[in-house]
Design a protein around this motif. Sequence first.
Motif, PDB file in Angstrom:
ATOM      1  N   LEU B  57      10.252  21.349  20.322  1.00  0.00           N
ATOM      2  CA  LEU B  57      10.778  20.223  21.114  1.00  0.00           C
ATOM      3  C   LEU B  57      10.601  18.937  20.326  1.00  0.00           C
ATOM      4  N   ALA B  58      11.641  18.118  20.374  1.00  0.00           N
ATOM      5  CA  ALA B  58      11.558  16.834  19.659  1.00  0.00           C
ATOM      6  C   ALA B  58      10.879  15.807  20.557  1.00  0.00           C
ATOM      7  N   PRO B  59       9.870  15.085  20.036  1.00  0.00           N
ATOM      8  CA  PRO B  59       9.186  14.075  20.856  1.00  0.00           C
ATOM      9  C   PRO B  59      10.086  12.869  21.150  1.00  0.00           C
ATOM     10  N   ALA B  60       9.917  12.302  22.357  1.00  0.00           N
ATOM     11  CA  ALA B  60      10.582  11.032  22.662  1.00  0.00           C
ATOM     12  C   ALA B  60       9.838   9.916  21.933  1.00  0.00           C
ATOM     13  N   SER B  61       8.524  10.046  21.850  1.00  0.00           N
ATOM     14  CA  SER B  61       7.718   9.147  21.011  1.00  0.00           C
ATOM     15  C   SER B  61       6.453   9.893  20.595  1.00  0.00           C
ATOM     16  N   GLY B  62       5.785   9.332  19.601  1.00  0.00           N
ATOM     17  CA  GLY B  62       4.607  10.000  19.066  1.00  0.00           C
ATOM     18  C   GLY B  62       5.017  11.159  18.170  1.00  0.00           C
ATOM     19  N   GLY B  63       4.072  12.036  17.843  1.00  0.00           N
ATOM     20  CA  GLY B  63       4.420  13.149  16.965  1.00  0.00           C
ATOM     21  C   GLY B  63       3.305  14.179  16.852  1.00  0.00           C
ATOM     22  N   ILE B  64       3.654  15.275  16.164  1.00  0.00           N
ATOM     23  CA  ILE B  64       2.707  16.356  15.890  1.00  0.00           C
ATOM     24  C   ILE B  64       2.492  16.383  14.373  1.00  0.00           C
ATOM     25  N   TYR B  65       1.274  16.368  13.942  1.00  0.00           N
ATOM     26  CA  TYR B  65       0.991  16.344  12.510  1.00  0.00           C
ATOM     27  C   TYR B  65       0.060  17.498  12.153  1.00  0.00           C
ATOM     28  N   LEU B  66       0.476  18.232  11.107  1.00  0.00           N
ATOM     29  CA  LEU B  66      -0.381  19.309  10.634  1.00  0.00           C
ATOM     30  C   LEU B  66      -0.862  18.939   9.232  1.00  0.00           C
ATOM     31  N   ASP B  67      -2.158  18.759   9.116  1.00  0.00           N
ATOM     32  CA  ASP B  67      -2.749  18.276   7.859  1.00  0.00           C
ATOM     33  C   ASP B  67      -2.045  17.004   7.386  1.00  0.00           C
ATOM     34  N   GLY B  68      -1.683  16.161   8.323  1.00  0.00           N
ATOM     35  CA  GLY B  68      -1.086  14.872   7.996  1.00  0.00           C
ATOM     36  C   GLY B  68       0.426  14.895   7.855  1.00  0.00           C
ATOM     37  N   THR B  69       1.027  16.091   7.819  1.00  0.00           N
ATOM     38  CA  THR B  69       2.486  16.175   7.668  1.00  0.00           C
ATOM     39  C   THR B  69       3.115  16.402   9.033  1.00  0.00           C
ATOM     40  N   GLU B  70       4.131  15.593   9.342  1.00  0.00           N
ATOM     41  CA  GLU B  70       4.745  15.709  10.672  1.00  0.00           C
ATOM     42  C   GLU B  70       5.507  17.034  10.788  1.00  0.00           C
ATOM     43  N   LEU B  71       5.318  17.705  11.936  1.00  0.00           N
ATOM     44  CA  LEU B  71       5.991  18.977  12.213  1.00  0.00           C
ATOM     45  C   LEU B  71       7.242  18.645  13.027  1.00  0.00           C
ATOM     46  N   THR B  72       8.410  18.804  12.412  1.00  0.00           N
ATOM     47  CA  THR B  72       9.653  18.406  13.091  1.00  0.00           C
ATOM     48  C   THR B  72      10.526  19.598  13.476  1.00  0.00           C
ATOM     49  N   ARG B  73      10.166  20.774  13.004  1.00  0.00           N
ATOM     50  CA  ARG B  73      10.924  21.987  13.362  1.00  0.00           C
ATOM     51  C   ARG B  73       9.960  23.169  13.307  1.00  0.00           C
ATOM     52  N   PRO B  74      10.343  24.292  13.927  1.00  0.00           N
ATOM     53  CA  PRO B  74       9.421  25.430  13.921  1.00  0.00           C
ATOM     54  C   PRO B  74       9.097  25.894  12.511  1.00  0.00           C
ATOM     55  N   ASP B  75       7.832  26.075  12.247  1.00  0.00           N
ATOM     56  CA  ASP B  75       7.395  26.613  10.958  1.00  0.00           C
ATOM     57  C   ASP B  75       6.275  27.606  11.269  1.00  0.00           C
ATOM     58  N   PRO B  76       6.638  28.887  11.428  1.00  0.00           N
ATOM     59  CA  PRO B  76       5.650  29.871  11.903  1.00  0.00           C
ATOM     60  C   PRO B  76       4.489  30.110  10.945  1.00  0.00           C
ATOM     61  N   ARG B  77       4.620  29.670   9.692  1.00  0.00           N
ATOM     62  CA  ARG B  77       3.466  29.825   8.787  1.00  0.00           C
ATOM     63  C   ARG B  77       2.419  28.749   9.094  1.00  0.00           C
TER      64      ARG B  77
END
Lengths: 276, 258
Positions: B57-77
């Motif tokens: 899901l795309a955020p309306a605001s804010g974000g999800i970061y994995l090890d500092g890199t924003e997660l913008t699409r599914p990455d199952p690894r």
Amino acid sequence: MDTNTIVLARGRRPAIALNASALARKATLYRTALVLGFFVLWELLANIGAIDERSASKPTAILAAFGDMFAGNAETYQALSDTLYVLVMAFIIAVAIGMPLGLALALNATVRAAYMSIVIYLLGIPKTIFLPLFVLFFGLGNGSAIAFGAVLGFLQIAVNVVAGVDSIEPRFFRVTSAFGGSRWHSFVHVILPGAAPAIFAGLWHGVRNAFVGVLIAQMFVSNIGIGYLVKVYTNNFQIDNAMVLIIISAVAVILLGTLWELSEARLTKWKSTVRS
Amino acid sequence: MTSHLNVDNLEIRYGDTAVEPAITGINLEIMQGEFVTVIGPSGCGKSTLLHAMGGMLAPASGGIYLDGTELTRPDPRQAAFVFQDYSLFPWKKVVDNVAMGLRFAGEDKKTALEKAAAELAFVGLGDKADKYPGELSGGMQQRVAVARALALKPKFLLMDEPFGALDEQTRRSLGQELTKILHDAGQSVVLITHSLEEAIFWADRIIVMKAGPGEVSKEIIVDEPWPRSLEFMTSERFENLRAELFHRIQPTTVSEAK
């Protein structure tokens, strides 16, 4: 009770357990008895004059005609090979048009909104009324029969492809996306296998419809093939010969249907494992 | 390097901006090896949060970061899902289902199938590789779904009520078995559940959410050492945690019912 056991409840009697293979044997026996009974009754009614042998023939006469028609009669073999050729061509064209059309209708919202209603209307219209137009476009002969068979086949195939894709549960697309699958992955791993049972059914209906179309075209606007010969024999009151070709056509469809079922069962084996 | 999943002031909306957001103002940090459970009343946005964490899901605001890199699409690894309804392809054999994500990631068929077979053995289903999902019980199908996710060696495992479709007995035994496997493997897990017991028993940390809009109302640390015995479930500490969770999600549930 093993998994192959079917429990049948009959009224107030206690449910009885019948092994599936025993049931199949019993069903085959009943079916064979019905078919043999039909032919025996037909023969008897013809022999006592209850039905007119000149217009309805009788099984023993048809059997004799069968031998005559296949003993050095090139016309019969030519009609069979012509019809087979026309049917194969009609079916190939029906698949070549019906499959991509069905996929486009199923996967593209704009294409679906624009054309699905036309396909549904065309499917519902009695297409025999258009047969004379095929003669104008394709002339007398194989061309008209191929085109008419293809038209009857491709609509059915397209509609079944749409139904098949629609029947796939959205969760399978969700999981494909969640595991990093592309649109191509969705197509190969979800759409094609998920819609396969409906596509198989569509292909079967397509080939059957194409066969009907080919026979009708051969009867009315062609001078070759089984359909044409049936018309000629019937007009000349050679009912035995016409019956031979009619029975051959019916048996061919039954054999094709059986082969189709076996292929489908083999290729969509997973279907039998899915619980409702 | 230690991985961490950072949810930064996340807001998710379905539809236009006039509609109340599904979740808003979510701030979380989940560390590698941590087992986090998320609990809350129906409609509080638990699944929305999880789907956002997995890039679905795309955020309306804010974000999800994995090890500092924003997660913008599914990455199952990075973050792999286990769904409540298993979502195994019924037309693929079990081993092919497990290999699916690896094949999508570009692994060759032979390698993917070898890894899938190893993962199936890891969850105790090595002998079921050539079955179709429909030939397995619900519990076995969920193990396959876990193996499918683990085959990708994800940094985070996102589990959306994974045992919700199972009967009570299977739910309990499978849950205990799988969570032990995941803990032993040091797998980072975010698990959504409706069960207070599951939320406490399996968690290093519990995220409690409230509805209307969905927000985090409380984080509770469960500092019971691993491996956890069944005695923990009957302990006074467990009962106290259970009572606290019950009261935290109860008022929203009652107002929803009204």
